[in-house]
Motif scaffolding. Structure first.
Motif, mmCIF file in Angstrom:
data_model
loop_
_atom_site.group_PDB
_atom_site.id
_atom_site.type_symbol
_atom_site.label_atom_id
_atom_site.label_comp_id
_atom_site.label_asym_id
_atom_site.label_seq_id
_atom_site.Cartn_x
_atom_site.Cartn_y
_atom_site.Cartn_z
ATOM 1 N N SER A 10 42.773 50.421 -44.858
ATOM 2 C CA SER A 10 42.523 49.119 -44.250
ATOM 3 C C SER A 10 43.794 48.285 -44.234
ATOM 4 O O SER A 10 44.737 48.511 -45.013
ATOM 5 C CB SER A 10 41.414 48.377 -45.006
ATOM 6 N N LEU A 11 43.802 47.310 -43.307
ATOM 7 C CA LEU A 11 44.919 46.395 -43.150
ATOM 8 C C LEU A 11 44.362 45.050 -42.705
ATOM 9 O O LEU A 11 43.528 44.993 -41.797
ATOM 10 C CB LEU A 11 45.906 46.921 -42.101
ATOM 11 N N SER A 12 44.837 43.982 -43.338
ATOM 12 C CA SER A 12 44.379 42.641 -42.996
ATOM 13 C C SER A 12 45.595 41.804 -42.631
ATOM 14 O O SER A 12 46.571 41.761 -43.383
ATOM 15 C CB SER A 12 43.639 42.024 -44.184
ATOM 16 N N VAL A 13 45.563 41.162 -41.460
ATOM 17 C CA VAL A 13 46.687 40.338 -41.012
ATOM 18 C C VAL A 13 46.164 39.034 -40.427
ATOM 19 O O VAL A 13 44.998 38.916 -40.055
ATOM 20 C CB VAL A 13 47.567 41.054 -39.976
ATOM 21 N N ILE A 77 51.362 46.033 -33.261
ATOM 22 C CA ILE A 77 50.613 45.126 -32.402
ATOM 23 C C ILE A 77 51.197 43.728 -32.613
ATOM 24 O O ILE A 77 51.149 43.187 -33.724
ATOM 25 C CB ILE A 77 49.111 45.125 -32.752
ATOM 26 N N VAL A 78 51.773 43.175 -31.534
ATOM 27 C CA VAL A 78 52.403 41.857 -31.633
ATOM 28 C C VAL A 78 52.128 41.037 -30.365
ATOM 29 O O VAL A 78 52.444 41.521 -29.273
ATOM 30 C CB VAL A 78 53.942 41.977 -31.798
ATOM 31 N N ASP A 84 41.515 42.352 -31.787
ATOM 32 C CA ASP A 84 42.119 43.642 -32.147
ATOM 33 C C ASP A 84 41.453 44.247 -33.383
ATOM 34 O O ASP A 84 41.732 45.400 -33.728
ATOM 35 C CB ASP A 84 43.619 43.477 -32.432
ATOM 36 N N SER A 85 40.605 43.492 -34.045
ATOM 37 C CA SER A 85 39.915 43.996 -35.236
ATOM 38 C C SER A 85 39.048 45.196 -34.853
ATOM 39 O O SER A 85 38.128 45.086 -34.044
ATOM 40 C CB SER A 85 39.046 42.897 -35.853
ATOM 41 N N ILE A 110 41.177 50.603 -40.831
ATOM 42 C CA ILE A 110 40.394 49.441 -40.391
ATOM 43 C C ILE A 110 41.314 48.237 -40.352
ATOM 44 O O ILE A 110 41.850 47.820 -41.390
ATOM 45 C CB ILE A 110 39.223 49.170 -41.356
ATOM 46 N N LEU A 111 41.515 47.694 -39.160
ATOM 47 C CA LEU A 111 42.353 46.504 -38.999
ATOM 48 C C LEU A 111 41.460 45.273 -38.875
ATOM 49 O O LEU A 111 40.538 45.255 -38.057
ATOM 50 C CB LEU A 111 43.231 46.619 -37.759
#
Lengths: 115, 117
Positions: A10-13, A77-78, A84-85, A110-111
């Motif tokens: 997972s990644l959270s931004v 992704i920028v 985008d989640s 999982i973003l």
């Protein structure tokens, strides 16, 4: 033996920041790499690809980088947006005969993009 | 252009029961795939058809799973008898079949979520 690995489950931004998703592979003969995106209750959809003869491919906010010596690719992704989640899979098509067939997928990342 | 259709979307069965899934690929797509996606993993190919012939079924548990693609269009995947570990999402995908060494994008259906109790 897993040929395609995504080591971050997972990644959270934060919205507006960069998301970087990573993928490693073991077979140096792979010559085409794909990223798929999957929303809940939907099938995966193709996002972006890169051929092994390139080291970068860009499509709007999405850029894929390939480092063949390290057998590593990444998806940037920028800027990241809440839409985008999703779950992001890297995948490799197997070559056979005159065309490519089955896809071998990584485990997925999982973003989550927070507003 | 209509996408890949799958039914049912959800299915709950008891272990040892049988179940069947249906897939209608995109019109004109010669190649059809069935993938199994277990929770927390990426999809894994079960079987690949080109028209109505099997190209790859090396990962299909043939003692309990079977699949057919009559007339090279629709396909059904059957599990008989089901086990607890068959709980997964079953994804159908289709693609054109190229005559050159190139990648043909696979289009996925929404999947069937199977729960075996």
């Amino acid at each position: 033996d897993q040929q395609v690995k995504q080591n971050s489950p997972s990644l959270s931004v934060q919205e507006g920041r960069i998301s970087i998703l990573n993928c490693d592979y073991t077979n140096s003969m792979f010559d085409y790499f794909l990223w798929y995106k999957k929303y809940p209750a939907e099938g995966p959809t193709f996002l972006i690809s890169i051929s092994s003869i390139k080291d970068k491919n860009e499509d709007g906010r999405f850029t894929v980088f390939l480092n063949k010596s390290a057998k590593h690719l990444s998806l940037h992704i920028v800027p990241s947006q809440p839409g985008d989640s999703a779950v992001y899979f890297c995948a490799v098509p197997e070559a056979g005969g005159t065309s490519y067939g089955k896809l071998t997928f990584g485990q997925g990342t999982i973003l989550t993009v927070h507003p | 252009e209509a996408g890949v259709a799958q039914s049912p979307r959800y299915k709950i069965i008891e272990k040892r029961q049988s179940v069947a899934f249906w897939c209608n690929p995109i019109s004109g797509h010669a190649t059809l795939y069935w993938y199994q996606q277990i929770l927390g993993q990426g999809p894994k190919l079960l079987i690949q058809f080109q028209n109505n012939g099997v190209v790859d079924d090396s990962q299909l548990p043939k003692d309990r799973f079977s699949a057919e693609r009559l007339k090279g269009v629709d396909s059904t995947l059957k599990i008989q008898p089901a086990k607890l570990e068959d709980s997964a999402v079953y994804l159908c995908a289709s693609s054109k079949t190229g005559g050159t060494v190139t990648y043909n994008e696979q289009f996925f259906g929404p999947g069937t979520r199977l729960t075996v109790l």
